[in-house]
Write an enzyme that holds these catalytic residues in place. Structure first.
Site, PDB file in Angstrom:
ATOM      1  N   GLN A 187       0.802  -1.220   0.000  1.00 51.21           N
ATOM      2  CA  GLN A 187       0.000   0.000   0.000  1.00 51.21           C
ATOM      3  C   GLN A 187       0.841   1.280   0.000  1.00 51.21           C
ATOM      4  OE1 GLN A 187      -2.666  -1.818   3.262  1.00 51.21           O
ATOM      5  NE2 GLN A 187      -4.051  -0.454   2.178  1.00 51.21           N
ATOM      6  N   ARG A 245       3.766   0.075  12.996  1.00 52.10           N
ATOM      7  CA  ARG A 245       3.440  -1.250  12.471  1.00 52.10           C
ATOM      8  C   ARG A 245       3.512  -1.204  10.949  1.00 52.10           C
ATOM      9  NH1 ARG A 245      -1.882  -3.733  10.940  1.00 52.10           N
ATOM     10  NH2 ARG A 245      -1.348  -5.901  10.628  1.00 52.10           N
ATOM     11  N   HIS A 278       1.119  -9.327   4.592  1.00 58.10           N
ATOM     12  CA  HIS A 278      -0.023  -8.431   4.413  1.00 58.10           C
ATOM     13  C   HIS A 278      -0.409  -8.497   2.934  1.00 58.10           C
ATOM     14  CE1 HIS A 278      -2.141  -4.824   6.433  1.00 58.10           C
ATOM     15  NE2 HIS A 278      -2.735  -4.987   5.260  1.00 58.10           N
ATOM     16  N   ASN A 281      -1.699 -10.828   8.479  1.00 59.11           N
ATOM     17  CA  ASN A 281      -2.668  -9.760   8.667  1.00 59.11           C
ATOM     18  C   ASN A 281      -3.993 -10.213   8.066  1.00 59.11           C
ATOM     19  OD1 ASN A 281      -3.473  -6.827   9.154  1.00 59.11           O
ATOM     20  ND2 ASN A 281      -4.018  -7.115   6.996  1.00 59.11           N
ATOM     21  N   GLU A 282      -5.016 -10.325   8.893  1.00 61.81           N
ATOM     22  CA  GLU A 282      -6.384 -10.557   8.424  1.00 61.81           C
ATOM     23  C   GLU A 282      -6.518 -11.731   7.465  1.00 61.81           C
ATOM     24  OE1 GLU A 282      -7.877  -6.848   6.870  1.00 61.81           O
ATOM     25  OE2 GLU A 282      -7.931  -5.957   8.857  1.00 61.81           O
ATOM     26  N   ASN A 329      -7.957  -5.984  14.485  1.00 57.63           N
ATOM     27  CA  ASN A 329      -8.280  -4.842  13.631  1.00 57.63           C
ATOM     28  C   ASN A 329      -9.785  -4.635  13.684  1.00 57.63           C
ATOM     29  OD1 ASN A 329      -5.603  -4.948  12.948  1.00 57.63           O
ATOM     30  ND2 ASN A 329      -5.931  -5.594  10.827  1.00 57.63           N
ATOM     31  N   TYR A 368     -12.954  -2.001  12.467  1.00 59.62           N
ATOM     32  CA  TYR A 368     -13.409  -0.830  11.707  1.00 59.62           C
ATOM     33  C   TYR A 368     -14.888  -0.523  11.919  1.00 59.62           C
ATOM     34  CZ  TYR A 368      -8.963  -0.691   9.285  1.00 59.62           C
ATOM     35  OH  TYR A 368      -7.625  -0.581   9.007  1.00 59.62           O
ATOM     36  N   GLU A 375      -5.175  -2.193  14.059  1.00 59.72           N
ATOM     37  CA  GLU A 375      -5.736  -1.250  13.083  1.00 59.72           C
ATOM     38  C   GLU A 375      -7.085  -0.761  13.584  1.00 59.72           C
ATOM     39  OE1 GLU A 375      -6.116  -2.626   8.994  1.00 59.72           O
ATOM     40  OE2 GLU A 375      -4.152  -3.583   9.089  1.00 59.72           O
ATOM     41  N   TRP A 403      -4.912   3.219  11.714  1.00 56.39           N
ATOM     42  CA  TRP A 403      -4.756   2.956  10.286  1.00 56.39           C
ATOM     43  C   TRP A 403      -5.307   4.154   9.543  1.00 56.39           C
ATOM     44  CZ3 TRP A 403      -2.301  -0.679   7.442  1.00 56.39           C
ATOM     45  CH2 TRP A 403      -2.449  -0.535   6.048  1.00 56.39           C
ATOM     46  N   GLU A 460      -5.523   1.861  -1.399  1.00 59.54           N
ATOM     47  CA  GLU A 460      -6.549   1.088  -0.701  1.00 59.54           C
ATOM     48  C   GLU A 460      -7.026  -0.088  -1.572  1.00 59.54           C
ATOM     49  OE1 GLU A 460      -7.429   0.825   2.355  1.00 59.54           O
ATOM     50  OE2 GLU A 460      -9.202  -0.418   2.033  1.00 59.54           O
ATOM     51  N   TRP A 461      -6.100  -0.957  -1.956  1.00 61.84           N
ATOM     52  CA  TRP A 461      -6.403  -2.214  -2.630  1.00 61.84           C
ATOM     53  C   TRP A 461      -7.298  -2.011  -3.855  1.00 61.84           C
ATOM     54  CZ3 TRP A 461      -2.685  -5.050  -0.973  1.00 61.84           C
ATOM     55  CH2 TRP A 461      -2.254  -4.936   0.346  1.00 61.84           C
TER      56      TRP A 461
HETATM   57  C1  PNW Z   1      -7.826  -3.780   6.309  1.00 62.30           C
HETATM   58  N1  PNW Z   1     -13.766  -5.899   4.822  1.00 62.30           N
HETATM   59  O1  PNW Z   1      -8.505  -4.312   5.235  1.00 62.30           O
HETATM   60  C2  PNW Z   1      -6.355  -3.943   5.923  1.00 62.30           C
HETATM   61  O2  PNW Z   1      -5.564  -4.569   6.881  1.00 62.30           O
HETATM   62  C3  PNW Z   1      -5.727  -2.711   5.389  1.00 62.30           C
HETATM   63  O3  PNW Z   1      -4.694  -3.077   4.511  1.00 62.30           O
HETATM   64  C4  PNW Z   1      -6.757  -1.812   4.754  1.00 62.30           C
HETATM   65  O4  PNW Z   1      -6.195  -0.697   4.123  1.00 62.30           O
HETATM   66  C5  PNW Z   1      -7.709  -1.376   5.856  1.00 62.30           C
HETATM   67  O5  PNW Z   1      -8.269  -2.493   6.521  1.00 62.30           O
HETATM   68  C6  PNW Z   1      -8.842  -0.487   5.371  1.00 62.30           C
HETATM   69  O6  PNW Z   1      -9.677  -1.175   4.483  1.00 62.30           O
HETATM   70  C7  PNW Z   1      -9.822  -4.678   5.205  1.00 62.30           C
HETATM   71  O7  PNW Z   1     -14.306  -5.893   3.699  1.00 62.30           O
HETATM   72  C8  PNW Z   1     -10.441  -4.685   3.970  1.00 62.30           C
HETATM   73  O8  PNW Z   1     -14.393  -6.274   5.854  1.00 62.30           O
HETATM   74  C9  PNW Z   1     -11.742  -5.096   3.840  1.00 62.30           C
HETATM   75  C10 PNW Z   1     -12.438  -5.500   4.958  1.00 62.30           C
HETATM   76  C11 PNW Z   1     -11.812  -5.499   6.210  1.00 62.30           C
HETATM   77  C12 PNW Z   1     -10.517  -5.082   6.319  1.00 62.30           C
END
Ligand code: PNW
Length: 438
Positions: free
Chosen positions: A19, A76, A120, A164-165, A292, A294, A346, A392, A399-400
């Site tokens: 990223q 991190r 990651h 990671n995840e 993590n 969100y 995160e 984060w 962002e992917w």
């Molecule tokens: C995480 N979802 O990704 C990642 O660890 C990071 O690289 C990313 O930039 C960040 O969160 C923000 O998106 C996720 O769809 C991506 O639930 C998608 C999901 C969760 C986490």
């Protein structure tokens, strides 16, 4: 917030290699599945790639200065496996290791603790060509890579996380196809999830055989689930199944040595093949757990598209701002799993920030931060053992599949000039941390 965080609480910011680094074809780096995926038409917004990203590979010293300026304790970041081992097996790439040596040294000079993640999402493409995470052999390649990293850097980094995840790698990479390598096959995704967990266990073993001092763990993404109507048995069941697939599918094998029965029953013949002894390898004690967080998940049987109430708003990802979910979830996993010390590895939010007269005012991000830190405090008062928090992200980045269209940073990045500007939230975070120590 009346009560302060303890003086030894670890404050940090987080990023990941693909990223931010850019320099995709420099220093002997091999291609990863994200290079392949992002260069495939139609896979990312505007066809954007991480070829340049934040050019961190060249600007790491400026970025370390930025991190130090925030007054945090820790940073991190992740290692790009194809930078240090271009084929994912065989020869190590010394130029790749040199980059991470320079970065780690630059952090240590500033008194910043390196929290490293080994994976990651940027699998060497050469391994993908041999079946990627669908191939059990990749688990052993990962354990070898982890051991090499520990051998070289075990004494200079603060902690090492394997994955990671893994939910994202398995589900978004192999079931929904939004992420590399882009398969859409649920049974495959579950086999991948098992291999990711197995590779985690094997890596803990190979690393600990070399160094039993440096704390090792894993980072999981947790999206706690809520029934839209708590009175509805159907809604509760949907929420429970999603809790099973995103949280318990990873927590149960790690802490209890078994996959959750309800998810196995749901999967039927899509359940992964598990060899004798695998579950014992996966269930290794962790020195820490990275979480993590969100947002929450919201489930209605009658109306699957129903939006969550979002009383505190939505982020630019369309994710509900729901700080209570963080507090409730940390209390719940503390009760259900008796986990080791937890780091919030995160937490953060994307908003459509704009630079105006040299400043970025991002009050929504400040509100997100403040309310989530309050929730964290609350969880700690209720007994959750939380040792640190990483926002984060340090800076806006790739962002992917969303490319550069989503900005999560405390720092604004002008991609045309690569100029970095601390946003109002960055100033707020710095001042908040300073107050905790006063
Ligand atoms: C995480 N979802 O990704 C990642 O660890 C990071 O690289 C990313 O930039 C960040 O969160 C923000 O998106 C996720 O769809 C991506 O639930 C998608 C999901 C969760 C986490």
């Amino acid at each position: 917030m009346n009560q302060k965080f303890a003086k030894d609480f670890t404050w940090g910011v987080a990023t990941s290699a693909y990223q931010i680094e850019g320099a995709a074809n420099e220093g002997g780096r091999g291609p990863s599945i994200w290079d392949t995926f992002s260069h495939t038409p139609g896979k990312t917004v505007n066809g954007e790639t991480g070829d340049v990203a934040c050019d961190h590979y060249h600007r790491y010293q400026e970025d370390v200065d930025l991190i130090a300026g925030l007054g945090v304790d820790a940073y991190r970041f992740s290692i790009a496996w194809p930078r240090v081992q271009p084929e994912g097996k065989g020869a190590w790439n010394e130029a790749g290791f040199d980059f991470y040596s320079r970065l780690i040294d630059a952090l240590l000079v500033k008194g910043l603790q390196p929290y490293v993640t080994l994976y990651h999402w940027d699998l060497p493409q050469a391994l993908e060509d041999e079946g990627g995470w669908r191939n059990r052999d990749t688990c052993h390649r990962f354990a070898d890579y982890a051991a090499e990293f520990m051998r070289r850097y075990g004494d200079s980094v603060k902690t090492i996380s394997t994955h990671n995840e893994p939910w994202c790698t398995a589900t978004l990479g192999h079931a929904t196809g939004q992420f590399a390598p882009g398969y859409q096959d649920e049974a495959m995704a579950y086999q991948v999830s098992h291999h990711l967990l197995l590779s985690h266990g094997l890596a803990l073993q190979s690393m600990r055989a070399l160094n039993s001092e440096t704390p090792v763990g894993i980072v999981l993404n947790h999206t706690p689930t809520y029934p839209a109507n708590p009175e509805s048995e159907a809604d509760r069941q949907l929420a429970r199944l999603d809790d099973g697939t995103n949280i318990r599918w990873y927590m149960d094998p790690i802490f209890r040595g078994a996959y959750p029965q309800d998810v196995l029953a749901y999967l039927g013949d899509k359940a992964p093949k598990v060899a004798d002894g695998d579950m014992a390898i996966i269930r290794q004690p962790l020195d820490f757990l990275g979480v993590n967080y969100y947002t929450r998940g919201y489930f209605s049987q009658a109306n699957p598209q129903i939006p969550a109430p979002a009383a505190m708003g939505l982020t630019d990802m369309g994710w509900e701002v729901y700080p209570q979910g963080l507090a409730q979830h940390l209390v719940r996993i503390t009760r259900d799993y008796l986990p080791p010390p937890i780091y919030i590895t995160e937490n953060g939010a994307a908003f459509p920030d704009r630079m105006e007269k040299g400043e970025v005012q991002d009050p929504a991000r400040i509100h997100y931060l403040e309310t989530h830190l309050q929730a964290l405090r609350q969880a700690m008062e209720l007994g959750a053992d939380i040792r640190g928090y990483f926002y984060w992200s340090l800076a806006d980045n790739y962002e992917w599949n969303w490319g550069y269209s989503k900005r999560f940073g405390l720092t604004y990045v002008d991609y045309a000039t690569q100029q970095r500007t601390l946003k109002a939230s960055g100033h707020w975070y710095r001042d908040f941390i300073a107050r905790q120590r006063a």
